[in-house]
Design a protein around this motif. Structure first.
Motif, mmCIF file in Angstrom:
data_model
loop_
_atom_site.group_PDB
_atom_site.id
_atom_site.type_symbol
_atom_site.label_atom_id
_atom_site.label_comp_id
_atom_site.label_asym_id
_atom_site.label_seq_id
_atom_site.Cartn_x
_atom_site.Cartn_y
_atom_site.Cartn_z
ATOM 1 N N ASP A 272 0.855 -1.191 0.000
ATOM 2 C CA ASP A 272 0.000 0.000 0.000
ATOM 3 C C ASP A 272 0.887 1.235 0.000
ATOM 4 O OD1 ASP A 272 -2.312 -1.417 2.388
ATOM 5 O OD2 ASP A 272 -1.966 -1.840 0.288
ATOM 6 N N THR A 273 0.585 2.187 -0.857
ATOM 7 C CA THR A 273 1.401 3.408 -0.897
ATOM 8 C C THR A 273 0.472 4.609 -0.839
ATOM 9 O OG1 THR A 273 1.353 3.278 -3.303
ATOM 10 C CG2 THR A 273 3.325 2.448 -2.202
ATOM 11 N N THR A 274 -0.204 4.758 0.256
ATOM 12 C CA THR A 274 -1.191 5.822 0.339
ATOM 13 C C THR A 274 -0.569 7.184 0.629
ATOM 14 O OG1 THR A 274 -1.489 5.164 2.601
ATOM 15 C CG2 THR A 274 -3.110 4.380 1.023
ATOM 16 N N THR A 275 0.659 7.225 1.063
ATOM 17 C CA THR A 275 1.278 8.520 1.343
ATOM 18 C C THR A 275 2.657 8.597 0.684
ATOM 19 O OG1 THR A 275 2.115 7.642 3.403
ATOM 20 C CG2 THR A 275 0.084 8.893 3.541
ATOM 21 N N ALA A 276 2.756 8.082 -0.534
ATOM 22 C CA ALA A 276 4.050 8.045 -1.208
ATOM 23 C C ALA A 276 4.431 9.418 -1.738
ATOM 24 C CB ALA A 276 4.003 7.064 -2.350
ATOM 25 N N ASN A 277 5.688 9.724 -1.711
ATOM 26 C CA ASN A 277 6.206 10.938 -2.328
ATOM 27 C C ASN A 277 7.033 10.521 -3.534
ATOM 28 O OD1 ASN A 277 5.108 12.553 -0.346
ATOM 29 N ND2 ASN A 277 6.909 12.334 0.961
ATOM 30 N N ILE A 278 6.616 10.943 -4.703
ATOM 31 C CA ILE A 278 7.286 10.522 -5.928
ATOM 32 C C ILE A 278 7.838 11.764 -6.607
ATOM 33 C CG2 ILE A 278 7.011 9.276 -8.103
ATOM 34 C CD1 ILE A 278 4.328 8.213 -6.710
ATOM 35 N N GLY A 279 9.095 11.718 -7.021
ATOM 36 C CA GLY A 279 9.675 12.836 -7.752
ATOM 37 C C GLY A 279 9.980 14.012 -6.851
ATOM 38 N N ASP A 280 10.154 15.172 -7.464
ATOM 39 C CA ASP A 280 10.552 16.334 -6.685
ATOM 40 C C ASP A 280 9.382 17.272 -6.385
ATOM 41 O OD1 ASP A 280 10.120 17.129 -9.214
ATOM 42 O OD2 ASP A 280 11.965 18.298 -9.430
ATOM 43 N N THR A 281 8.184 16.859 -6.742
ATOM 44 C CA THR A 281 7.002 17.645 -6.390
ATOM 45 C C THR A 281 6.115 16.790 -5.490
ATOM 46 O OG1 THR A 281 7.086 18.822 -8.483
ATOM 47 C CG2 THR A 281 5.005 18.871 -7.319
ATOM 48 N N TYR A 282 5.829 17.301 -4.307
ATOM 49 C CA TYR A 282 5.097 16.476 -3.347
ATOM 50 C C TYR A 282 4.415 17.378 -2.315
ATOM 51 C CZ TYR A 282 9.421 17.351 -0.770
ATOM 52 O OH TYR A 282 10.485 17.969 -0.172
ATOM 53 N N PHE A 283 3.531 16.743 -1.529
ATOM 54 C CA PHE A 283 2.893 17.468 -0.431
ATOM 55 C C PHE A 283 3.887 17.560 0.721
ATOM 56 C CE2 PHE A 283 -1.144 15.783 -2.326
ATOM 57 C CZ PHE A 283 -1.712 17.014 -2.599
ATOM 58 N N GLU A 284 4.283 18.779 1.062
ATOM 59 C CA GLU A 284 5.226 18.962 2.152
ATOM 60 C C GLU A 284 4.535 18.750 3.497
ATOM 61 O OE1 GLU A 284 7.498 22.579 1.800
ATOM 62 O OE2 GLU A 284 8.032 22.512 3.910
ATOM 63 N N SER A 285 3.306 19.224 3.581
ATOM 64 C CA SER A 285 2.543 19.025 4.810
ATOM 65 C C SER A 285 1.058 19.060 4.479
ATOM 66 C CB SER A 285 2.861 20.118 5.835
ATOM 67 O OG SER A 285 2.513 21.381 5.299
ATOM 68 N N CYS A 286 0.269 18.555 5.408
ATOM 69 C CA CYS A 286 -1.184 18.511 5.190
ATOM 70 C C CYS A 286 -1.853 18.469 6.554
ATOM 71 C CB CYS A 286 -1.524 17.271 4.369
ATOM 72 S SG CYS A 286 -3.267 17.073 4.028
ATOM 73 N N GLY A 287 -2.902 19.216 6.717
ATOM 74 C CA GLY A 287 -3.611 19.222 7.993
ATOM 75 C C GLY A 287 -5.069 19.599 7.814
ATOM 76 N N VAL A 288 -5.853 19.364 8.854
ATOM 77 C CA VAL A 288 -7.300 19.592 8.779
ATOM 78 C C VAL A 288 -7.728 20.388 9.999
ATOM 79 C CG1 VAL A 288 -9.535 18.445 8.803
ATOM 80 C CG2 VAL A 288 -7.676 17.424 7.563
ATOM 81 N N PHE A 289 -8.635 21.317 9.801
ATOM 82 C CA PHE A 289 -9.243 21.978 10.947
ATOM 83 C C PHE A 289 -10.616 22.533 10.574
ATOM 84 C CE2 PHE A 289 -8.802 26.433 9.737
ATOM 85 C CZ PHE A 289 -7.842 26.383 8.748
ATOM 86 N N PRO A 290 -11.579 22.633 11.459
ATOM 87 C CA PRO A 290 -11.534 21.967 12.773
ATOM 88 C C PRO A 290 -11.822 20.480 12.617
ATOM 89 C CG PRO A 290 -13.645 23.055 12.483
ATOM 90 C CD PRO A 290 -12.842 23.365 11.250
ATOM 91 N N ASN A 291 -11.368 19.696 13.540
ATOM 92 C CA ASN A 291 -11.670 18.272 13.546
ATOM 93 C C ASN A 291 -11.899 17.844 14.992
ATOM 94 O OD1 ASN A 291 -12.074 15.802 12.332
ATOM 95 N ND2 ASN A 291 -9.927 15.177 12.495
ATOM 96 N N PRO A 292 -13.086 17.406 15.370
ATOM 97 C CA PRO A 292 -14.274 17.181 14.543
ATOM 98 C C PRO A 292 -14.900 18.488 14.078
ATOM 99 C CG PRO A 292 -14.756 16.689 16.841
ATOM 100 C CD PRO A 292 -13.308 16.996 16.765
ATOM 101 N N PHE A 293 -15.648 18.419 12.964
ATOM 102 C CA PHE A 293 -16.279 19.613 12.410
ATOM 103 C C PHE A 293 -17.796 19.460 12.434
ATOM 104 C CE2 PHE A 293 -17.670 18.151 8.189
ATOM 105 C CZ PHE A 293 -16.972 16.962 8.063
ATOM 106 N N GLN A 294 -18.459 20.636 12.361
ATOM 107 C CA GLN A 294 -19.930 20.605 12.384
ATOM 108 C C GLN A 294 -20.509 20.705 10.973
ATOM 109 O OE1 GLN A 294 -22.412 22.158 15.298
ATOM 110 N NE2 GLN A 294 -20.777 22.903 16.617
ATOM 111 N N ASP A 295 -20.177 21.793 10.279
ATOM 112 C CA ASP A 295 -20.777 22.012 8.962
ATOM 113 C C ASP A 295 -19.752 21.996 7.839
ATOM 114 O OD1 ASP A 295 -23.401 22.296 9.946
ATOM 115 O OD2 ASP A 295 -22.882 24.317 10.639
#
Lengths: 145, 338
Positions: free
Chosen positions: A23-46
């Motif tokens: 499984d490669t759900t968070t693979a970084n391929i090549g020189d372009t990639y997601f440096e970071s990722c986050g969610v807010f608010p969590n839990p959320f209402q709407d």
């Protein structure tokens, strides 16, 4: 004889099992990639904001997929898009697939209406044509008060 | 016969009155590795302890006491799945009835708690995400307890040209499901009822030829009357009733001392889905399985040592986005073990 059969069965299971380990759900391929990722608010209402930072300049598209807890796809949203339903909107200072910080806002709707309280999985994918450059995933919870 | 026809008409009427909407979702469509490997089919044929989850009428076909357990690693990476599920269930026959009691627990891991921010600035949002990091994790789990009762009915149908009346099995069953879900600081409870029926006939009884198959048709109505989940807050969620229809062919292959089972299911959940399963069983000992669940390919295998059965099921992620599903099931036939 039974022991041989059982050994054959176990080797068969292990083969499938090992294949599934790739499984490669968070693979970084090549020189372009997601440096970071986050969610807010969590839990959320709407609505929830999924923020991400891209490193590199080879991407031409970002895709957001939302799945329910049992693995059913609820939503796919691609940027750029002419979608006028405002179910999900990308916010950025340039383009959502360019280097730097961007975010995607989801208002907990889908083609079949508002989603109920529950666990949802999000997947952000960075593309260059048909090539997937990078993926980021996470879990979000909708909990209305 | 009239009662049987009434059931069929009732089920077909239900098919056309369901509506597409996103229901309150529980993680598992089915609970056994065998069912997963067969593309989540099993409305018309499911000989293991998970029969209650595919069609409660199938519980009536169990003739031995069976204790089953399961572990599922769903989505994400195998070493770090997004969801873990467990199932423990027992089937107890008491002819002409059979009873089943099952407990499923599932939980999502690594759900990070992140507070909100009162700003619309992208720069502020980026700073907020960098600063918050991991503050705490959100506890989340679902418990589903299901009690099933099923009855085996055999109708003898006189076709007129044979010397005897042909037996047709028409088992029926009901499920009562108690659902409890916990998410962060809120909980919800719900009760749902399922109804299932099936019709099974053995063409060998008609043809007197050992090579003719058994054919089964199954119907399952889930969440009869809908299921309302009342949260501990002011909101509630609703799951509409859903139907599943399936048919199965159990074809003996005498030259190979084996049997080929072909299964097809159609389900109404979400916008509807079709499922296909193929199972090759060699000497009732070894089984190889293949299935298609909507757009996902499933495979699996299992061995049956009379008193003990172990099955493994694997579901490929169709677009390599969500991640694969691994499932292992063990079952004991208690009467043969003791």
């Amino acid at each position: 004889m039974d022991a041989v059969k059982i050994l054959l069965w176990i080797s068969c299971v292990i083969s499938v099992f090992l294949y599934g380990c790739n499984d490669t759900t968070t693979a970084n391929i090549g020189d372009t990639y997601f440096e970071s990722c986050g969610v807010f608010p969590n839990p959320f209402q709407d609505s929830v904001i999924i923020g991400y930072k891209i490193q590199g300049a080879n991407a031409d598209k970002v895709t957001l997929d939302i799945y329910s807890e049992n693995g059913t796809k609820i939503l796919t949203y691609t940027s750029p898009s002419n979608d006028s339903t405002n179910i999900a909107v990308f916010r950025t200072n340039s383009y959502p697939w360019k280097q730097g910080y961007s975010e995607c806002w989801w208002n907990s709707s889908s083609d079949l209406g508002q989603v109920p309280n529950g666990v949802y999985y999000y997947y952000l994918t960075l593309h260059n044509g048909s090539t997937e450059l990078s993926k980021k995933s996470g879990t979000i919870i909708r909990s209305r008060k | 016969m009239i009662r049987c026809l009434s059931f069929l008409i009732f089920f077909y009427l239900q098919l056309y009155t369901t509506t597409a909407q996103i229901p309150f979702a529980l993680p598992l469509e089915s609970v056994s590795a065998r069912t997963l490997a067969l593309g989540n089919t099993g409305t018309s044929y499911n000989p293991d302890g998970s029969a209650y989850s595919t069609n409660c009428a199938l519980v009536a076909l169990h003739k031995t006491t069976m204790l089953s357990g399961m572990y599922t690693s769903s989505f994400g990476e195998l070493s770090k799945p997004l969801n873990n599920s467990f199932w423990v269930g027992v089937v107890v026959p008491y002819e002409p009835f059979s009873f089943s009691c099952n407990w499923v627990r599932s939980s999502s891991s690594d759900v990070r708690n992140t507070p909100s921010i009162f700003s619309s600035s992208l720069a502020e949002h980026e700073k907020h995400l960098q600063q918050t990091g991991v503050i705490s994790f959100i506890p989340q789990m679902n418990d589903v307890i299901t009690i099933s009762a099923a009855r085996q009915n055999i109708v003898k149908l006189d076709w007129g040209w044979n010397q005897y009346a042909m037996p047709i099995e028409i088992p029926v069953g009901v499920n009562v499901r108690f659902v409890r879900s916990v998410m962060n600081d809120v909980t919800t409870h719900g009760v749902a009822f399922d109804f299932g029926a099936m019709l099974k006939l053995n063409l060998r009884d008609m043809s007197f030829d050992e090579n003719y198959p058994k054919i089964s048709f199954g119907w399952m109505l889930k969440n009869l009357g809908g299921m309302t989940m009342n949260w501990s807050t002011t909101v509630s969620d609703y799951s509409p009733y859903q139907y599943a229809f399936g048919m199965a062919i159990e074809q003996p292959i005498k030259p190979l001392d084996s049997q080929l089972n072909i299964l097809y299911d159609t389900k109404s959940e979400y916008t509807g889905s079709n499922h296909i399963g193929l199972e090759w069983v060699y000497r009732k000992f070894f089984a190889a399985r293949f299935g298609v669940a909507s757009t996902n390919v499933t495979v699996g295998t299992g061995v049956d040592l009379d008193f003990f059965m172990v099955d493994y099921g694997f579901k490929f992620s169709s677009n390599n986005v969500l991640g694969n599903v691994h499932r292992l099931t063990c079952s004991f036939r208690l009467e043969r073990l003791l």
